[in-house]
Design a protein around this motif. Structure first.
Motif, PDB file in Angstrom:
ATOM      1  N   VAL A  32       0.834  -1.205   0.000  1.00  0.00           N
ATOM      2  CA  VAL A  32       0.000   0.000   0.000  1.00  0.00           C
ATOM      3  C   VAL A  32       0.866   1.250   0.000  1.00  0.00           C
ATOM      4  CG1 VAL A  32      -1.717   1.317   1.300  1.00  0.00           C
ATOM      5  CG2 VAL A  32      -1.912  -1.179   1.150  1.00  0.00           C
ATOM      6  N   VAL A  33       1.883   1.265   0.865  1.00  0.00           N
ATOM      7  CA  VAL A  33       2.775   2.427   0.938  1.00  0.00           C
ATOM      8  C   VAL A  33       3.529   2.620  -0.378  1.00  0.00           C
ATOM      9  CG1 VAL A  33       4.820   3.382   2.080  1.00  0.00           C
ATOM     10  CG2 VAL A  33       3.030   2.284   3.432  1.00  0.00           C
ATOM     11  N   ALA A  34       3.992   1.508  -0.969  1.00  0.00           N
ATOM     12  CA  ALA A  34       4.690   1.594  -2.259  1.00  0.00           C
ATOM     13  C   ALA A  34       3.765   2.171  -3.325  1.00  0.00           C
ATOM     14  CB  ALA A  34       5.186   0.208  -2.675  1.00  0.00           C
ATOM     15  N   GLY A  35       2.511   1.735  -3.319  1.00  0.00           N
ATOM     16  CA  GLY A  35       1.548   2.243  -4.290  1.00  0.00           C
ATOM     17  C   GLY A  35       1.264   3.717  -4.108  1.00  0.00           C
ATOM     18  N   ALA A  77      14.012   7.003  -9.241  1.00  0.00           N
ATOM     19  CA  ALA A  77      14.947   6.365  -8.308  1.00  0.00           C
ATOM     20  C   ALA A  77      14.591   6.695  -6.865  1.00  0.00           C
ATOM     21  CB  ALA A  77      16.377   6.805  -8.619  1.00  0.00           C
ATOM     22  N   LEU A  78      14.188   7.934  -6.614  1.00  0.00           N
ATOM     23  CA  LEU A  78      13.777   8.331  -5.267  1.00  0.00           C
ATOM     24  C   LEU A  78      12.513   7.582  -4.840  1.00  0.00           C
ATOM     25  CD1 LEU A  78      14.407  12.189  -5.409  1.00  0.00           C
ATOM     26  CD2 LEU A  78      15.702  10.489  -4.118  1.00  0.00           C
ATOM     27  N   ILE A  79      11.573   7.431  -5.767  1.00  0.00           N
ATOM     28  CA  ILE A  79      10.345   6.686  -5.473  1.00  0.00           C
ATOM     29  C   ILE A  79      10.683   5.240  -5.127  1.00  0.00           C
ATOM     30  CG2 ILE A  79       8.188   5.796  -6.463  1.00  0.00           C
ATOM     31  CD1 ILE A  79       8.102   8.345  -8.184  1.00  0.00           C
ATOM     32  N   LEU A  80      11.582   4.650  -5.904  1.00  0.00           N
ATOM     33  CA  LEU A  80      11.990   3.267  -5.650  1.00  0.00           C
ATOM     34  C   LEU A  80      12.639   3.130  -4.272  1.00  0.00           C
ATOM     35  CD1 LEU A  80      12.434   0.356  -6.627  1.00  0.00           C
ATOM     36  CD2 LEU A  80      14.581   1.128  -7.661  1.00  0.00           C
ATOM     37  N   PHE A  81      13.500   4.087  -3.916  1.00  0.00           N
ATOM     38  CA  PHE A  81      14.184   4.038  -2.620  1.00  0.00           C
ATOM     39  C   PHE A  81      13.182   4.107  -1.470  1.00  0.00           C
ATOM     40  CE2 PHE A  81      15.948   6.385   1.010  1.00  0.00           C
ATOM     41  CZ  PHE A  81      16.960   5.517   1.382  1.00  0.00           C
ATOM     42  N   VAL A  82      12.228   5.039  -1.558  1.00  0.00           N
ATOM     43  CA  VAL A  82      11.214   5.172  -0.501  1.00  0.00           C
ATOM     44  C   VAL A  82      10.368   3.910  -0.402  1.00  0.00           C
ATOM     45  CG1 VAL A  82       9.156   6.440   0.225  1.00  0.00           C
ATOM     46  CG2 VAL A  82      11.126   7.679  -0.668  1.00  0.00           C
ATOM     47  N   ALA A  83       9.980   3.340  -1.551  1.00  0.00           N
ATOM     48  CA  ALA A  83       9.167   2.126  -1.558  1.00  0.00           C
ATOM     49  C   ALA A  83       9.915   0.951  -0.932  1.00  0.00           C
ATOM     50  CB  ALA A  83       8.742   1.792  -2.986  1.00  0.00           C
ATOM     51  N   LEU A  84      11.196   0.785  -1.293  1.00  0.00           N
ATOM     52  CA  LEU A  84      11.997  -0.307  -0.737  1.00  0.00           C
ATOM     53  C   LEU A  84      12.223  -0.136   0.757  1.00  0.00           C
ATOM     54  CD1 LEU A  84      14.696  -0.790  -3.531  1.00  0.00           C
ATOM     55  CD2 LEU A  84      12.748  -2.273  -3.031  1.00  0.00           C
ATOM     56  N   ALA A 186       1.630   4.643 -13.432  1.00  0.00           N
ATOM     57  CA  ALA A 186       0.868   4.979 -12.228  1.00  0.00           C
ATOM     58  C   ALA A 186      -0.135   3.883 -11.887  1.00  0.00           C
ATOM     59  CB  ALA A 186       0.153   6.313 -12.419  1.00  0.00           C
ATOM     60  N   ILE A 187      -0.760   3.306 -12.915  1.00  0.00           N
ATOM     61  CA  ILE A 187      -1.715   2.215 -12.676  1.00  0.00           C
ATOM     62  C   ILE A 187      -0.986   0.985 -12.135  1.00  0.00           C
ATOM     63  CG2 ILE A 187      -3.319   0.606 -13.779  1.00  0.00           C
ATOM     64  CD1 ILE A 187      -3.968   2.840 -15.788  1.00  0.00           C
ATOM     65  N   GLY A 188       0.135   0.619 -12.782  1.00  0.00           N
ATOM     66  CA  GLY A 188       0.855  -0.587 -12.403  1.00  0.00           C
ATOM     67  C   GLY A 188       1.519  -0.497 -11.042  1.00  0.00           C
ATOM     68  N   VAL A 191      -1.765   1.985  -8.432  1.00  0.00           N
ATOM     69  CA  VAL A 191      -3.082   1.411  -8.150  1.00  0.00           C
ATOM     70  C   VAL A 191      -2.996  -0.083  -7.842  1.00  0.00           C
ATOM     71  CG1 VAL A 191      -5.392   0.972  -9.065  1.00  0.00           C
ATOM     72  CG2 VAL A 191      -4.249   3.155  -9.547  1.00  0.00           C
ATOM     73  N   LEU A 192      -2.296  -0.843  -8.690  1.00  0.00           N
ATOM     74  CA  LEU A 192      -2.220  -2.297  -8.489  1.00  0.00           C
ATOM     75  C   LEU A 192      -1.546  -2.650  -7.160  1.00  0.00           C
ATOM     76  CD1 LEU A 192      -1.381  -3.771 -12.025  1.00  0.00           C
ATOM     77  CD2 LEU A 192      -3.567  -3.738 -10.811  1.00  0.00           C
ATOM     78  N   HIS A 193      -0.524  -1.889  -6.779  1.00  0.00           N
ATOM     79  CA  HIS A 193       0.141  -2.148  -5.501  1.00  0.00           C
ATOM     80  C   HIS A 193      -0.796  -1.889  -4.329  1.00  0.00           C
ATOM     81  CE1 HIS A 193       4.533  -2.153  -6.925  1.00  0.00           C
ATOM     82  NE2 HIS A 193       4.289  -3.299  -6.327  1.00  0.00           N
ATOM     83  N   ILE A 194      -1.574  -0.823  -4.415  1.00  0.00           N
ATOM     84  CA  ILE A 194      -2.509  -0.499  -3.332  1.00  0.00           C
ATOM     85  C   ILE A 194      -3.578  -1.577  -3.209  1.00  0.00           C
ATOM     86  CG2 ILE A 194      -4.291   1.124  -2.578  1.00  0.00           C
ATOM     87  CD1 ILE A 194      -2.595   3.360  -3.814  1.00  0.00           C
ATOM     88  N   VAL A 195      -4.133  -2.000  -4.348  1.00  0.00           N
ATOM     89  CA  VAL A 195      -5.157  -3.044  -4.335  1.00  0.00           C
ATOM     90  C   VAL A 195      -4.581  -4.352  -3.796  1.00  0.00           C
ATOM     91  CG1 VAL A 195      -6.659  -4.479  -5.783  1.00  0.00           C
ATOM     92  CG2 VAL A 195      -6.487  -2.015  -6.207  1.00  0.00           C
ATOM     93  N   TYR A 196      -3.424  -4.747  -4.317  1.00  0.00           N
ATOM     94  CA  TYR A 196      -2.777  -5.992  -3.877  1.00  0.00           C
ATOM     95  C   TYR A 196      -2.424  -5.928  -2.393  1.00  0.00           C
ATOM     96  CZ  TYR A 196       0.912  -9.435  -3.152  1.00  0.00           C
ATOM     97  OH  TYR A 196       1.686 -10.441  -2.639  1.00  0.00           O
ATOM     98  N   GLY A 197      -1.808  -4.824  -1.977  1.00  0.00           N
ATOM     99  CA  GLY A 197      -1.404  -4.683  -0.584  1.00  0.00           C
ATOM    100  C   GLY A 197      -2.585  -4.726   0.367  1.00  0.00           C
TER     101      GLY A 197
END
Length: 205
Positions: A32-35, A77-84, A186-188, A191-197
């Motif tokens: 959810v946070v990653a999304g 890259a910043l988005i990826l770092f925060v998500a990880l 943005a969808i992949g 949205v998909l991460h939020i739904v999956y999470g």
């Protein structure tokens, strides 16, 4: 009574085998946070495009200048770092609550199977950047990320493969709509991460 104990023993053995062969501490909240992070990043990118005088939703096939692409890569890259980072924090917290080690042989196998297609995709995207084939980057990231998820499924929750399949399909569809990569991204990743999470949090909390 003996039959009941027999079934309890089988359940216990099955649980131990599951824990030893799969990394089961992945947190749905991390998805959810990653999304949310991806959606915030996509929104920021949209305003960056507006700053550059690009109307993203005007229906044109958007192709961007190298300088702008470099800025977008840094944002990504910043988005990826925060998500990880958030994923690690939530997963580590869940592991502690369950009394499980976050780093063991299963985790190593999971990372190897996940990272190989991910690094391959990253190098492929760098090659696209090198050749200024910018519109192909978003579809490539979705497809290789989906392949990484499907590959890692054997060492973690089986549900993760469904997220992988959705990412692959979305990436393949986006190949036919080049220039709209931000929307598909943005969808992949959002949205998909939020739904999956959300689903995983309710299912495995």
């Amino acid at each position: 009574m003996e039959t009941k104990n027999y079934h309890e023993d089988l359940s216990h053995i099955r649980s131990m085998m599951e824990r030893s062969s799969r990394f089961i501490s992945l947190s749905g909240l991390s998805g959810v946070v990653a999304g949310l992070t991806a959606l915030i990043g996509a929104g920021y990118v949209y305003f960056v495009l507006k700053r550059e005088g690009i109307s993203y939703f005007d229906g044109d096939r958007n192709i961007y200048q190298p300088e702008l692409v470099r800025e977008l890569v840094i944002i990504g890259a910043l988005i990826l770092f925060v998500a990880l980072l958030s994923g690690y924090i939530f997963t580590a917290n869940k592991s502690r609550k369950k009394g499980l080690k976050i780093w063991d042989a299963t985790t190593k196998r999971l990372l190897i199977t996940f990272v190989v297609p991910l690094i391959t995709g990253g190098i492929f995207c760098l090659a696209l950047l090198f050749h200024h084939l910018f519109v192909w980057i978003a579809p490539a990231t979705l497809i290789f990320y989906g392949l990484a998820l499907v590959s890692a499924e054997r060492y973690t929750l089986t549900d993760v493969k469904y997220l992988g399949y959705c990412q692959i399909v979305l990436g393949l569809v986006s190949l036919f709509f080049l220039g709209w990569g931000l929307l598909f991204w943005a969808i992949g990743f959002g949205v998909l991460h939020i739904v999956y999470g959300s689903i995983m949090h309710k299912k495995y909390k």
